[in-house]
Design a protein around this motif. Structure first.
Motif, PDB file in Angstrom:
ATOM      1  N   PHE A   8       0.844  -1.189   0.000  1.00  0.00           N
ATOM      2  CA  PHE A   8       0.000   0.000   0.000  1.00  0.00           C
ATOM      3  C   PHE A   8       0.876   1.234   0.000  1.00  0.00           C
ATOM      4  O   PHE A   8       1.951   1.250   0.581  1.00  0.00           O
ATOM      5  N   VAL A  48      -8.623  -1.596  -0.610  1.00  0.00           N
ATOM      6  CA  VAL A  48      -7.472  -0.720  -0.826  1.00  0.00           C
ATOM      7  C   VAL A  48      -7.088  -0.046   0.486  1.00  0.00           C
ATOM      8  O   VAL A  48      -7.931   0.527   1.173  1.00  0.00           O
ATOM      9  N   PHE A  72      -5.804   2.777  -9.305  1.00  0.00           N
ATOM     10  CA  PHE A  72      -6.819   2.047  -8.555  1.00  0.00           C
ATOM     11  C   PHE A  72      -7.756   1.358  -9.549  1.00  0.00           C
ATOM     12  O   PHE A  72      -8.372   2.024 -10.386  1.00  0.00           O
TER      13      PHE A  72
END
Length: 127
Positions: A8, A48, A72
């Protein structure tokens, strides 16, 4: 061999509160954990995860210096476009690419480029 489990991004910013607000109020992330004294926050939307952090005093940081974008994959890119096109700074308008993606990009409050895309094969199945 080591297995990679997840990744991330960590967005560095001098505008900590404003940046957390952008991701919560504009992109609808949820605040999972934060330390306002140390200026970091962990956020999540669906699967996410991202982190917002003020760089440590040991880091040389005057402005954003990421030489790319954050991409994304989403399940309804056209709906997201409708939500964001009038409330964010647009980098690229929504379009269908030659490589089979429907996508657009915006700038966050720091100038980071955020791209959103969906395979056109998934869009065809929804209709």
């Amino acid at each position: 061999m080591a297995e990679f489990n997840s990744s991330f991004p960590v967005f560095w910013t001098q505008n900590f509160e404003e940046t957390v607000g952008f991701y919560i109020h504009i992109l609808k992330f949820s605040l999972i954990d934060a330390n306002s004294e140390k200026k970091w926050a962990f956020l999540q939307k669906d699967r996410v995860k991202i982190m917002i952090s003020k760089p440590s005093e040991n880091e040389k940081f005057n402005k954003i210096s990421f030489s790319g974008s954050f991409y994304f994959n989403v399940n309804d890119v056209d709906d997201l476009w409708q939500d964001l096109k009038t409330i964010t700074k647009i980098c690229t308008k929504i379009e269908t690419s030659d490589w089979g993606m429907r996508e657009f990009s915006i700038y966050d409050n720091n100038g980071y480029i955020l791209q959103f895309g969906q395979p056109i094969s998934e869009i065809s199945k929804e209709e």
